[in-house]
Design a protein around this motif. Structure first.
Motif, PDB file in Angstrom:
ATOM      1  N   LEU A  80       0.381  -8.430   7.949  1.00 36.76           N
ATOM      2  CA  LEU A  80       1.268  -7.555   8.721  1.00 36.76           C
ATOM      3  C   LEU A  80       0.454  -6.999   9.870  1.00 36.76           C
ATOM      4  CD1 LEU A  80       3.840  -5.929   9.268  1.00 36.76           C
ATOM      5  CD2 LEU A  80       3.057  -4.241   7.600  1.00 36.76           C
ATOM      6  N   ASP A  81       0.868  -7.351  11.084  1.00 40.34           N
ATOM      7  CA  ASP A  81       0.146  -6.917  12.272  1.00 40.34           C
ATOM      8  C   ASP A  81       1.142  -6.512  13.347  1.00 40.34           C
ATOM      9  OD1 ASP A  81      -2.887  -7.738  11.827  1.00 40.34           O
ATOM     10  OD2 ASP A  81      -1.640  -9.383  11.078  1.00 40.34           O
ATOM     11  N   GLY A  82       0.856  -5.414  14.028  1.00 43.55           N
ATOM     12  CA  GLY A  82       1.751  -4.983  15.089  1.00 43.55           C
ATOM     13  C   GLY A  82       1.179  -3.831  15.879  1.00 43.55           C
ATOM     14  N   GLY A  83       1.765  -3.610  17.057  1.00 46.98           N
ATOM     15  CA  GLY A  83       1.302  -2.546  17.934  1.00 46.98           C
ATOM     16  C   GLY A  83       0.061  -2.957  18.692  1.00 46.98           C
ATOM     17  N   LYS A  84      -0.082  -2.415  19.899  1.00 42.65           N
ATOM     18  CA  LYS A  84      -1.237  -2.762  20.732  1.00 42.65           C
ATOM     19  C   LYS A  84      -2.023  -1.541  21.188  1.00 42.65           C
ATOM     20  CE  LYS A  84       0.813  -7.032  22.530  1.00 42.65           C
ATOM     21  NZ  LYS A  84       2.047  -6.943  21.755  1.00 42.65           N
ATOM     22  N   SER A  85      -1.393  -0.376  21.148  1.00 42.64           N
ATOM     23  CA  SER A  85      -2.041   0.839  21.637  1.00 42.64           C
ATOM     24  C   SER A  85      -1.734   1.984  20.692  1.00 42.64           C
ATOM     25  CB  SER A  85      -1.552   1.200  23.047  1.00 42.64           C
ATOM     26  OG  SER A  85      -1.801   0.156  23.959  1.00 42.64           O
ATOM     27  N   ARG A  86      -2.722   2.781  20.408  1.00 46.08           N
ATOM     28  CA  ARG A  86      -2.569   3.904  19.492  1.00 46.08           C
ATOM     29  C   ARG A  86      -1.546   4.920  19.960  1.00 46.08           C
ATOM     30  NH1 ARG A  86      -5.249   7.837  22.024  1.00 46.08           N
ATOM     31  NH2 ARG A  86      -5.742   9.189  20.261  1.00 46.08           N
ATOM     32  N   ASN A  87      -1.364   5.024  21.289  1.00 44.98           N
ATOM     33  CA  ASN A  87      -0.468   6.038  21.816  1.00 44.98           C
ATOM     34  C   ASN A  87       0.805   5.452  22.423  1.00 44.98           C
ATOM     35  OD1 ASN A  87      -1.729   4.903  23.991  1.00 44.98           O
ATOM     36  ND2 ASN A  87      -2.479   6.817  24.869  1.00 44.98           N
ATOM     37  N   ALA A  88       1.154   4.251  21.984  1.00 39.49           N
ATOM     38  CA  ALA A  88       2.406   3.631  22.404  1.00 39.49           C
ATOM     39  C   ALA A  88       3.251   3.323  21.168  1.00 39.49           C
ATOM     40  CB  ALA A  88       2.138   2.345  23.185  1.00 39.49           C
ATOM     41  N   ILE A  89       4.561   3.555  21.261  1.00 42.26           N
ATOM     42  CA  ILE A  89       5.464   3.195  20.174  1.00 42.26           C
ATOM     43  C   ILE A  89       5.505   1.678  20.092  1.00 42.26           C
ATOM     44  CG2 ILE A  89       7.840   3.336  19.344  1.00 42.26           C
ATOM     45  CD1 ILE A  89       8.086   5.908  21.111  1.00 42.26           C
ATOM     46  N   ILE A 142       5.093 -14.017   5.297  1.00 43.02           N
ATOM     47  CA  ILE A 142       5.424 -13.862   3.882  1.00 43.02           C
ATOM     48  C   ILE A 142       5.511 -15.231   3.221  1.00 43.02           C
ATOM     49  CG2 ILE A 142       6.635 -11.681   4.231  1.00 43.02           C
ATOM     50  CD1 ILE A 142       9.285 -13.245   4.051  1.00 43.02           C
ATOM     51  N   ALA A 143       5.264 -15.241   1.930  1.00 47.35           N
ATOM     52  CA  ALA A 143       5.393 -16.472   1.135  1.00 47.35           C
ATOM     53  C   ALA A 143       6.491 -16.267   0.100  1.00 47.35           C
ATOM     54  CB  ALA A 143       4.074 -16.791   0.446  1.00 47.35           C
ATOM     55  N   VAL A 144       7.366 -17.282  -0.020  1.00 44.74           N
ATOM     56  CA  VAL A 144       8.460 -17.234  -0.990  1.00 44.74           C
ATOM     57  C   VAL A 144       8.593 -18.606  -1.640  1.00 44.74           C
ATOM     58  CG1 VAL A 144       9.710 -15.468   0.310  1.00 44.74           C
ATOM     59  CG2 VAL A 144      10.209 -17.883   0.729  1.00 44.74           C
ATOM     60  N   ALA A 145       9.296 -18.658  -2.755  1.00 42.49           N
ATOM     61  CA  ALA A 145       9.587 -19.949  -3.373  1.00 42.49           C
ATOM     62  C   ALA A 145      10.459 -20.764  -2.440  1.00 42.49           C
ATOM     63  CB  ALA A 145      10.280 -19.736  -4.710  1.00 42.49           C
ATOM     64  N   ALA A 146      10.237 -22.076  -2.417  1.00 41.89           N
ATOM     65  CA  ALA A 146      10.966 -22.939  -1.488  1.00 41.89           C
ATOM     66  C   ALA A 146      12.472 -22.764  -1.628  1.00 41.89           C
ATOM     67  CB  ALA A 146      10.563 -24.398  -1.709  1.00 41.89           C
ATOM     68  N   GLY A 147      12.924 -22.605  -2.857  1.00 42.53           N
ATOM     69  CA  GLY A 147      14.358 -22.473  -3.076  1.00 42.53           C
ATOM     70  C   GLY A 147      14.934 -21.144  -2.625  1.00 42.53           C
ATOM     71  N   ASP A 148      14.091 -20.173  -2.309  1.00 40.27           N
ATOM     72  CA  ASP A 148      14.558 -18.847  -1.891  1.00 40.27           C
ATOM     73  C   ASP A 148      14.548 -18.651  -0.381  1.00 40.27           C
ATOM     74  OD1 ASP A 148      14.986 -17.993  -4.486  1.00 40.27           O
ATOM     75  OD2 ASP A 148      12.958 -17.164  -4.688  1.00 40.27           O
ATOM     76  N   ALA A 149      14.020 -19.618   0.366  1.00 40.08           N
ATOM     77  CA  ALA A 149      13.820 -19.422   1.801  1.00 40.08           C
ATOM     78  C   ALA A 149      15.127 -19.124   2.525  1.00 40.08           C
ATOM     79  CB  ALA A 149      13.132 -20.634   2.411  1.00 40.08           C
ATOM     80  N   GLU A 150      16.174 -19.877   2.207  1.00 36.24           N
ATOM     81  CA  GLU A 150      17.430 -19.653   2.906  1.00 36.24           C
ATOM     82  C   GLU A 150      18.025 -18.290   2.560  1.00 36.24           C
ATOM     83  OE1 GLU A 150      20.094 -20.223   5.720  1.00 36.24           O
ATOM     84  OE2 GLU A 150      18.418 -21.576   5.293  1.00 36.24           O
ATOM     85  N   ARG A 151      17.907 -17.894   1.298  1.00 36.47           N
ATOM     86  CA  ARG A 151      18.397 -16.579   0.886  1.00 36.47           C
ATOM     87  C   ARG A 151      17.628 -15.465   1.601  1.00 36.47           C
ATOM     88  NH1 ARG A 151      22.211 -13.088  -0.097  1.00 36.47           N
ATOM     89  NH2 ARG A 151      21.785 -11.615  -1.809  1.00 36.47           N
ATOM     90  N   ALA A 153      -0.684  -1.730  13.042  1.00 38.72           N
ATOM     91  CA  ALA A 153      -0.898  -2.291  11.710  1.00 38.72           C
ATOM     92  C   ALA A 153      -1.837  -3.473  11.864  1.00 38.72           C
ATOM     93  CB  ALA A 153       0.421  -2.740  11.089  1.00 38.72           C
ATOM     94  N   ILE A 154      -2.874  -3.503  11.029  1.00 42.30           N
ATOM     95  CA  ILE A 154      -3.921  -4.524  11.172  1.00 42.30           C
ATOM     96  C   ILE A 154      -4.257  -5.081   9.799  1.00 42.30           C
ATOM     97  CG2 ILE A 154      -6.271  -4.986  11.985  1.00 42.30           C
ATOM     98  CD1 ILE A 154      -5.930  -2.296  13.639  1.00 42.30           C
ATOM     99  N   THR A 155      -4.195  -6.405   9.680  1.00 37.14           N
ATOM    100  CA  THR A 155      -4.599  -7.077   8.444  1.00 37.14           C
ATOM    101  C   THR A 155      -6.000  -7.640   8.613  1.00 37.14           C
ATOM    102  OG1 THR A 155      -2.324  -7.677   7.885  1.00 37.14           O
ATOM    103  CG2 THR A 155      -4.074  -8.946   6.839  1.00 37.14           C
ATOM    104  N   GLU A 156      -6.888  -7.224   7.715  1.00 31.04           N
ATOM    105  CA  GLU A 156      -8.263  -7.742   7.700  1.00 31.04           C
ATOM    106  C   GLU A 156      -8.630  -8.047   6.259  1.00 31.04           C
ATOM    107  OE1 GLU A 156     -10.572  -5.616  11.352  1.00 31.04           O
ATOM    108  OE2 GLU A 156     -10.005  -4.286   9.710  1.00 31.04           O
ATOM    109  N   GLY A 157      -8.647  -9.344   5.920  1.00 34.24           N
ATOM    110  CA  GLY A 157      -8.945  -9.719   4.540  1.00 34.24           C
ATOM    111  C   GLY A 157      -7.910  -9.155   3.592  1.00 34.24           C
ATOM    112  N   ASP A 158      -8.370  -8.391   2.603  1.00 36.48           N
ATOM    113  CA  ASP A 158      -7.434  -7.831   1.631  1.00 36.48           C
ATOM    114  C   ASP A 158      -7.033  -6.397   1.961  1.00 36.48           C
ATOM    115  OD1 ASP A 158      -9.765  -6.473   1.093  1.00 36.48           O
ATOM    116  OD2 ASP A 158      -9.760  -6.857  -1.071  1.00 36.48           O
ATOM    117  N   VAL A 159      -7.375  -5.928   3.178  1.00 31.94           N
ATOM    118  CA  VAL A 159      -7.096  -4.540   3.571  1.00 31.94           C
ATOM    119  C   VAL A 159      -6.025  -4.504   4.654  1.00 31.94           C
ATOM    120  CG1 VAL A 159      -8.045  -2.421   4.541  1.00 31.94           C
ATOM    121  CG2 VAL A 159      -9.441  -3.817   2.995  1.00 31.94           C
ATOM    122  N   LEU A 160      -5.012  -3.669   4.428  1.00 31.76           N
ATOM    123  CA  LEU A 160      -4.028  -3.364   5.467  1.00 31.76           C
ATOM    124  C   LEU A 160      -4.376  -1.985   6.024  1.00 31.76           C
ATOM    125  CD1 LEU A 160      -1.415  -3.978   7.030  1.00 31.76           C
ATOM    126  CD2 LEU A 160      -0.169  -2.783   5.201  1.00 31.76           C
TER     127      LEU A 160
END
Length: 489
Positions: A247-256, A264-273, A349-356
């Motif tokens: 999960l990654d988003g945003g570019k500036s600390r002081n900007a919305i 995300i990973a899902v079972a193949a049969g659930d993708a359409e749902r 939001a920044i993903t680095e290894g196992d840390v969000l």
């Protein structure tokens, strides 16, 4: 694009600045530009270890005995751009566009925040028809990343006792106070595990929000892409098992944040749902923000499955903590009608290894309100089994309605215009809050032209109010250097 606009010297300097890269912490090209300009005019320039610049400007004839006045603005700018724009402020590529009485940029931030101040200072020095006392031009760096330049300022470089900040963004408003701020980083480590070989991956992007300044525009209730993406995934995950890979988003600390992306990973049969459920969430979110951000959307696309992802339980915990992070106005000012006193905004939001990592910026003009908000962030981190880091940037700048500088500015305003100014404070960080702590007994004031949607590619500046801003600046330094106005030594 700006030919024949008044004042011409201002617009000439402003246009030059749009061609110079000046992202926060990388201001070397614009520092070189200003240094060369000062050298050409024989002006003394000094700098401190943080790279802030102070330029000494002699008084015009007959004003030598007037008090020293410090004019102040910042050299850096927020460098946002639309993903498909060929322009890029980080490389000095800003293409100016005129839309009636507004000047904006093609697909990027404009840099009026705070190129207006730098251009005005340079033009004022060159204007032989603008009388003034001795001036110091204070040009700070890294303002947009926690007022780092102001925080590192060597206060001994300044001799003036009046400071005029040229970083306000509302015409007809004279600013006498601002909010303080604290950054927080909620770091949530969570268990990851390999994916089942039969899993499929989707990249889900939240986009289309207007974004904007997380202080000046927080009261507008605009969509935060990180928040509504997390909400949508949480709603989907309540009905279909999913695992979050990033999960990654945003570019500036002081900007919305205007956009954010999760894999995300899902079972193949659930993708359409999952796609159907995302569409349902999107419809609800679009309805929620129909008046503020009518183009918000969630776009799901097939993605290459990653090697691993957070476990199902860890995914739930992380999406819960995204939901728990407060975002938006939290209290209104009791002193000024309609002004937000306290707010917080989840900016990255920044993903680095196992840390969000979830990076927020909390603002308040009431320092006593800060501990309660920071305690909420600390509790959110603890619920996720993580930790939080705080960085206190500066306290609030408390208004002084008896300020002699304010009185002189009112005189200059009344002499120049027929309307009545509004004396107010802003729910944003101004460097006055920090500089006032470094230089004792500074009498401070702030004003500027009308700048809308700063920190976003929709940033624009009102051309007529730039001329008003210029008129007020020239009249103010003239008034401050008059021997009969009470300021002269």
């Amino acid at each position: 694009m700006v030919e024949h606009l008044e004042p011409e010297p201002f617009w000439a300097h402003f246009t030059q600045l749009t061609k110079i890269a000046r992202p926060s912490r990388h201001e070397e090209p614009v520092i070189a530009h200003v240094t060369a300009w000062a050298a050409e005019r024989g002006l003394r320039l000094r700098s401190d270890s943080t790279r802030n610049l102070v330029i000494d400007v002699p008084a015009t004839p007959g004003r030598e005995d007037a008090p020293m006045v410090v004019l102040q603005g910042h050299l850096d700018m927020v460098c946002e751009r639309q993903p498909d724009s060929p322009n890029d402020p980080t490389e000095g590529r800003i293409e100016l566009l005129r839309d009636g009485d507004w000047l904006t940029a093609d697909g990027t931030t404009l840099g009026a925040d705070d190129g207006v101040a730098i251009a005005a200072m340079m033009a004022l020095v060159e204007d032989e028809q603008a009388p003034h006392g001795p001036l110091q031009l204070l040009m700070t760096v890294a303002e947009e990343v926690g007022l780092e330049g102001a925080n590192g300022l060597d206060g001994s470089l300044l001799d003036g006792k009046i400071l005029v900040n040229l970083d306000s963004e509302e015409d007809r408003k004279l600013t006498v106070g601002c909010a303080g701020s604290t950054d927080s980083w909620v770091r949530a480590p969570a268990s990851r595990a390999p994916l089942d070989p039969s899993s499929v991956a989707l990249s889900v992007t939240a986009e289309g929000g207007l974004g904007g300044h997380s202080g000046m525009q927080i009261q507008l209730g605009r969509a935060n892409a990180i928040k509504y993406l997390g909400r949508a995934l949480r709603e989907v995950g309540a009905q279909v098992p999913l695992r979050l890979a990033s999960l990654d988003g945003g570019k500036s600390r002081n900007a919305i944040p205007r956009d954010a992306t999760a894999v995300i990973a899902v079972a193949a049969g659930d993708a359409e749902r999952v796609r159907e459920l995302l569409a349902q969430s999107e419809a609800t979110i679009r309805d929620e923000y129909a008046k503020t951000d009518p183009d918000v959307s969630l776009v799901a696309a097939d993605s290459e499955p990653p090697a691993d992802a957070w476990t199902a339980a860890a995914t739930d915990e992380l999406l819960d903590v995204v939901a728990l992070i407060p975002t938006g106005p939290l209290a209104l000012s009791p002193d000024f009608d309609g002004l937000v006193e306290t707010s917080t905004s989840l900016g990255e939001a920044i993903t680095e290894g196992d840390v969000l990592t979830l990076h927020s910026l909390t603002r308040s003009s009431n320092d006593a309100a800060m501990p309660g908000v920071l305690g909420t962030l600390e509790a959110a981190a603890r619920r996720a089994g993580g930790e939080v880091e705080f960085k206190h940037n500066y306290g609030g700048w408390r208004p002084n309605l008896d300020s002699p500088a304010l009185a002189a500015l009112r005189v200059a305003y009344d002499r120049s215009f027929d309307d009545t100014p509004i004396v107010t404070a802003v729910h944003a960080g101004l460097e006055t809050a920090v500089i006032g702590d470094k230089v004792a007994n500074l009498d401070m004031i702030s004003f500027g032209p009308q700048i809308e949607s700063p920190h976003s590619p929709d940033e624009r500046v009102s051309i007529p109010t730039v001329e008003r801003f210029w008129t007020l600046l020239v009249g103010f330094v003239d008034e401050l250097s008059q021997p009969t106005n009470g300021h002269a030594r």
